[in-house]
Design a protein around this motif. Structure first.
Motif, PDB file in Angstrom:
ATOM      1  N   GLY A  31      14.658  13.837   8.321  1.00  0.00           N
ATOM      2  CA  GLY A  31      15.723  12.765   7.589  1.00  0.00           C
ATOM      3  C   GLY A  31      16.610  12.064   8.412  1.00  0.00           C
ATOM      4  N   SER A  32      17.257  11.207   7.988  1.00  0.00           N
ATOM      5  CA  SER A  32      18.307  10.202   8.634  1.00  0.00           C
ATOM      6  C   SER A  32      19.192  11.163   9.330  1.00  0.00           C
ATOM      7  N   PHE A  33      20.041  10.964  10.152  1.00  0.00           N
ATOM      8  CA  PHE A  33      21.227  11.659  10.862  1.00  0.00           C
ATOM      9  C   PHE A  33      22.375  10.898  10.375  1.00  0.00           C
ATOM     10  N   THR A  34      23.303  11.837   9.783  1.00  0.00           N
ATOM     11  CA  THR A  34      24.631  11.460   9.567  1.00  0.00           C
ATOM     12  C   THR A  34      25.569  11.824  10.805  1.00  0.00           C
ATOM     13  N   GLY A  35      25.074  12.585  11.706  1.00  0.00           N
ATOM     14  CA  GLY A  35      25.812  13.007  12.937  1.00  0.00           C
ATOM     15  C   GLY A  35      24.980  13.572  13.836  1.00  0.00           C
ATOM     16  N   LYS A  36      25.492  14.740  14.316  1.00  0.00           N
ATOM     17  CA  LYS A  36      24.509  15.468  15.418  1.00  0.00           C
ATOM     18  C   LYS A  36      23.911  16.430  14.562  1.00  0.00           C
ATOM     19  N   PRO A  37      22.643  16.500  14.522  1.00  0.00           N
ATOM     20  CA  PRO A  37      21.982  17.710  13.646  1.00  0.00           C
ATOM     21  C   PRO A  37      22.005  18.860  14.577  1.00  0.00           C
ATOM     22  N   ARG A  38      22.264  19.940  13.749  1.00  0.00           N
ATOM     23  CA  ARG A  38      22.512  21.114  14.283  1.00  0.00           C
ATOM     24  C   ARG A  38      21.344  22.088  13.888  1.00  0.00           C
ATOM     25  N   TYR A  39      20.910  23.321  14.939  1.00  0.00           N
ATOM     26  CA  TYR A  39      19.728  24.112  14.934  1.00  0.00           C
ATOM     27  C   TYR A  39      20.028  25.338  15.372  1.00  0.00           C
ATOM     28  N   THR A  40      19.517  26.316  14.876  1.00  0.00           N
ATOM     29  CA  THR A  40      19.561  27.845  15.570  1.00  0.00           C
ATOM     30  C   THR A  40      18.312  28.046  16.235  1.00  0.00           C
ATOM     31  N   LEU A  41      18.394  28.609  17.406  1.00  0.00           N
ATOM     32  CA  LEU A  41      17.284  29.174  18.152  1.00  0.00           C
ATOM     33  C   LEU A  41      17.291  30.658  18.230  1.00  0.00           C
ATOM     34  N   GLU A  42      16.349  31.062  17.625  1.00  0.00           N
ATOM     35  CA  GLU A  42      16.288  32.670  17.721  1.00  0.00           C
ATOM     36  C   GLU A  42      15.454  33.133  18.849  1.00  0.00           C
ATOM     37  N   ALA A  43      15.892  33.958  19.796  1.00  0.00           N
ATOM     38  CA  ALA A  43      15.215  34.399  20.950  1.00  0.00           C
ATOM     39  C   ALA A  43      14.808  35.691  20.416  1.00  0.00           C
ATOM     40  N   ARG A  44      13.385  36.090  20.720  1.00  0.00           N
ATOM     41  CA  ARG A  44      12.772  37.383  20.614  1.00  0.00           C
ATOM     42  C   ARG A  44      12.053  37.986  21.561  1.00  0.00           C
ATOM     43  N   ARG A  45      12.140  39.136  21.749  1.00  0.00           N
ATOM     44  CA  ARG A  45      11.175  39.732  22.863  1.00  0.00           C
ATOM     45  C   ARG A  45      10.705  41.224  22.252  1.00  0.00           C
ATOM     46  N   GLY A  46       9.292  41.236  22.490  1.00  0.00           N
ATOM     47  CA  GLY A  46       8.669  42.324  21.955  1.00  0.00           C
ATOM     48  C   GLY A  46       8.772  42.281  20.472  1.00  0.00           C
ATOM     49  N   GLY A  47       8.715  41.278  19.701  1.00  0.00           N
ATOM     50  CA  GLY A  47       8.944  41.091  18.227  1.00  0.00           C
ATOM     51  C   GLY A  47      10.282  41.230  17.621  1.00  0.00           C
ATOM     52  N   ALA A  48      11.316  41.703  18.656  1.00  0.00           N
ATOM     53  CA  ALA A  48      12.744  41.907  18.144  1.00  0.00           C
ATOM     54  C   ALA A  48      13.620  40.645  18.534  1.00  0.00           C
ATOM     55  N   VAL A  49      14.664  40.398  17.666  1.00  0.00           N
ATOM     56  CA  VAL A  49      15.621  39.374  17.966  1.00  0.00           C
ATOM     57  C   VAL A  49      16.483  40.123  18.608  1.00  0.00           C
ATOM     58  N   PHE A  50      16.858  39.318  19.881  1.00  0.00           N
ATOM     59  CA  PHE A  50      18.016  39.632  20.868  1.00  0.00           C
ATOM     60  C   PHE A  50      18.967  38.711  20.988  1.00  0.00           C
ATOM     61  N   GLY A  51      19.023  37.629  20.256  1.00  0.00           N
ATOM     62  CA  GLY A  51      20.250  36.768  20.410  1.00  0.00           C
ATOM     63  C   GLY A  51      19.948  35.307  19.612  1.00  0.00           C
ATOM     64  N   ILE A  52      20.852  34.615  19.195  1.00  0.00           N
ATOM     65  CA  ILE A  52      20.863  33.235  18.724  1.00  0.00           C
ATOM     66  C   ILE A  52      21.539  32.189  19.628  1.00  0.00           C
ATOM     67  N   VAL A  53      20.917  31.204  19.860  1.00  0.00           N
ATOM     68  CA  VAL A  53      21.399  29.929  20.179  1.00  0.00           C
ATOM     69  C   VAL A  53      21.790  29.016  19.416  1.00  0.00           C
ATOM     70  N   ARG A  54      22.925  28.362  19.161  1.00  0.00           N
ATOM     71  CA  ARG A  54      23.347  27.238  18.489  1.00  0.00           C
ATOM     72  C   ARG A  54      23.385  26.015  19.239  1.00  0.00           C
ATOM     73  N   LEU A  55      22.508  24.975  18.929  1.00  0.00           N
ATOM     74  CA  LEU A  55      22.327  23.737  19.373  1.00  0.00           C
ATOM     75  C   LEU A  55      22.674  22.582  18.470  1.00  0.00           C
ATOM     76  N   GLU A  56      23.115  21.556  19.264  1.00  0.00           N
ATOM     77  CA  GLU A  56      23.112  20.283  18.396  1.00  0.00           C
ATOM     78  C   GLU A  56      22.755  19.177  19.435  1.00  0.00           C
ATOM     79  N   LEU A  57      22.001  18.196  18.761  1.00  0.00           N
ATOM     80  CA  LEU A  57      21.571  17.118  19.631  1.00  0.00           C
ATOM     81  C   LEU A  57      22.092  15.712  19.207  1.00  0.00           C
ATOM     82  N   PHE A  58      21.787  14.846  19.989  1.00  0.00           N
ATOM     83  CA  PHE A  58      22.641  13.634  20.224  1.00  0.00           C
ATOM     84  C   PHE A  58      21.975  12.234  19.869  1.00  0.00           C
ATOM     85  N   PRO A  59      22.006  12.009  18.487  1.00  0.00           N
ATOM     86  CA  PRO A  59      21.075  10.874  18.272  1.00  0.00           C
ATOM     87  C   PRO A  59      21.540   9.540  18.514  1.00  0.00           C
TER      88      PRO A  59
END
Length: 475
Positions: free
Chosen positions: A10-38
């Motif tokens: 969809g159109s961007f009203t600002g900086k879109p935000r995302y969560t990146l879930e990191a998994r190892r061996g099927g288990a979540v070990f951390g969340i990285v929160r990102l935002e991009l620069f349109p």
């Protein structure tokens, strides 16, 4: 799954935000929160967003981890393909043209990986774990980590093989979760102060970096409307920059400047335009010679090269090179010619003094020349005023005529003599006489017609250890 064409969710009203879930061996070990620069890399952001929309990144791996540098991932081969193919991508993936900017690759910046072709970026990306400024201007930076760098550090520290591929696969799962609609704030200008005069030829512009500002557009113009033809500078600077040194400006020039900020999701309005004016150029000092220490009276004639456009001059004589108020012996203003004779009772024999001069344009003082010094120490063997031993007559005709210009001078005693012509900034442009020995009496030298371009010049005679100067105009 092949990467889709760039179709954002969809159109961007600002900086879109995302969560990146990191998994190892099927288990979540951390969340990285990102935002991009349109507003910095719109095509790269739209492409990333289109990939997230179809869950393209889910179960792809971070296949390259280099401590002190980056973590890299996003290759579709890393879902199920052989490890030997991870990082090579698929030949039918659509590419995104480069969008290089002034954004610096600092810790936490997300940027597009690519091959040798600058327009070969597609789904793969990397996150800097440390400043990597060697990548600036060569890779498309289009986002940053907002939180979770500890997770990124954990990923980059994973045990890895000789190809920097973690022994145990680290997968990612990415979702779009919202938008940072913070509006970029208008930068505050700091210096030079608005309407400041007497600024150096290469002034330093300074502004305050507002929160979240990533880029700054800077414009400098000789016109208050910043018309294209009047722009002296139109540049975008990165998030580390809060100043800019300008290239040399002409003296006595009024300049306008302004700045705006880009926070990756919006671009601010321009700041109000400030103006400043450069001072007149410093004149070239001529006489007495720098560090002179013999043959000078206590009432010497101080001479300097004329400055184009000057309406008057100011000269200062000081007991020290700092020219503090309590050290200045004489401060003379409103001088209409580029010279000043120290009046009686004059200076103190044997006391070193420092002097400097500057041009004044109307009421605006220019830049003082770098100080010269001399010591009045008349030799006891010389009777009378040694300055009378050499005389230089005014150039005839002046302005210079079609038949040439005659330079006449008189020597009270035989010896070497030289005549040179200097331009307005003190450069030697002609040498009509260089005699190893001349008899006492009157002498002449001639400047041929056309020898000098139109302008104002100083004719300098050097003989008997002293200098005399005269002004010459060529029309």
């Amino acid at each position: 799954m092949l990467a889709p064409t760039a179709r954002a969710q969809g159109s961007f009203t600002g900086k879109p935000r995302y969560t990146l879930e990191a998994r190892r061996g099927g288990a979540v070990f951390g969340i990285v929160r990102l935002e991009l620069f349109p507003t910095i890399a719109p095509r790269a952001v739209a492409y990333w967003d289109s990939l997230v929309a179809v869950q393209f990144y889910d179960s792809t791996a971070f296949h390259r981890v280099i401590p002190g540098f980056v973590i890299q991932g996003g290759d579709p081969n890393s879902r199920r393909g052989p490890r030997s193919t991870w990082g090579f991508g698929q030949p039918n993936q659509p590419n995104v043209p480069a969008e290089f900017s002034a954004l610096s690759h600092e810790r936490g910046i997300l940027s597009a990986a690519r091959a040798a072709n600058i327009n070969s970026a597609n789904s793969q990306f990397f996150i800097c774990v440390a400043a990597a400024r060697s990548l600036n201007g060569q890779y498309t930076a289009y986002g940053q980590v907002r939180s979770g760098m500890a997770v990124v550090d954990q990923i980059v520290s994973a045990p890895r093989d000789g190809n920097d591929n973690p022994f145990q696969k680290i997968e990612m799962f990415i979702r779009r979760v919202g938008s940072n609609d913070t509006v970029a704030r208008v930068p505050r200008l700091l210096a030079p102060a608005d309407r400041a005069g007497g600024q150096p030829a290469q002034p330093v512009l300074r502004w305050r970096v507002e929160a979240d500002a990533l880029l700054h557009d800077v414009q400098v113009s000789t016109d208050s409307t910043f018309a294209t033809g009047a722009l002296l500078l139109d540049i975008t600077l990165g998030q580390l920059d809060s100043s800019r040194t300008l290239a040399a400006l002409p003296p006595a020039t009024t300049v306008f400047w302004r700045v705006r900020a880009n926070n990756g999701g919006s671009v601010s309005a321009w700041s109000g335009a400030w103006r400043f004016r450069t001072g007149a150029a410093a004149p070239a000092l001529l006489a007495p010679a720098n560090n002179a220490g013999t043959g000078l009276t206590v009432t010497p004639l101080l001479q300097w090269a004329p400055v184009a456009g000057a309406t008057s001059y100011q000269v200062q004589v000081s007991r020290s090179p700092q020219f503090r108020a309590n050290q200045i012996i004489r401060d003379e203003s409103n001088l209409l010619t580029p010279e000043w004779q120290v009046p009686s009772p004059g200076l103190t024999l044997g006391q070193r003094v420092y002097w400097r001069a500057r041009a004044v344009l109307g009421t605006e003082g220019g830049f003082f020349a770098d100080a010269w010094n001399f010591t009045p120490t008349l030799p006891t063997a010389v009777a009378g005023d040694l300055m009378a031993a050499v005389a230089l007559a005014p150039a005839v005709p002046n302005p210079a005529g079609a038949d040439g210009t005659v330079l006449a001078f008189t020597l009270a005693a035989p010896g070497p003599a030289g005549l040179t012509v200097l331009d307005a900034v003190g450069r030697v442009v002609a040498c009509p006489l260089a005699a190893p020995w001349l008899a006492a009496g009157g002498h002449r030298a001639t400047l041929a017609p056309g020898a000098l371009a139109p302008g104002v010049y100083v004719v300098r005679l050097e003989a008997a250890g002293v200098r005399r100067v005269a002004r010459l105009v060529v029309e």
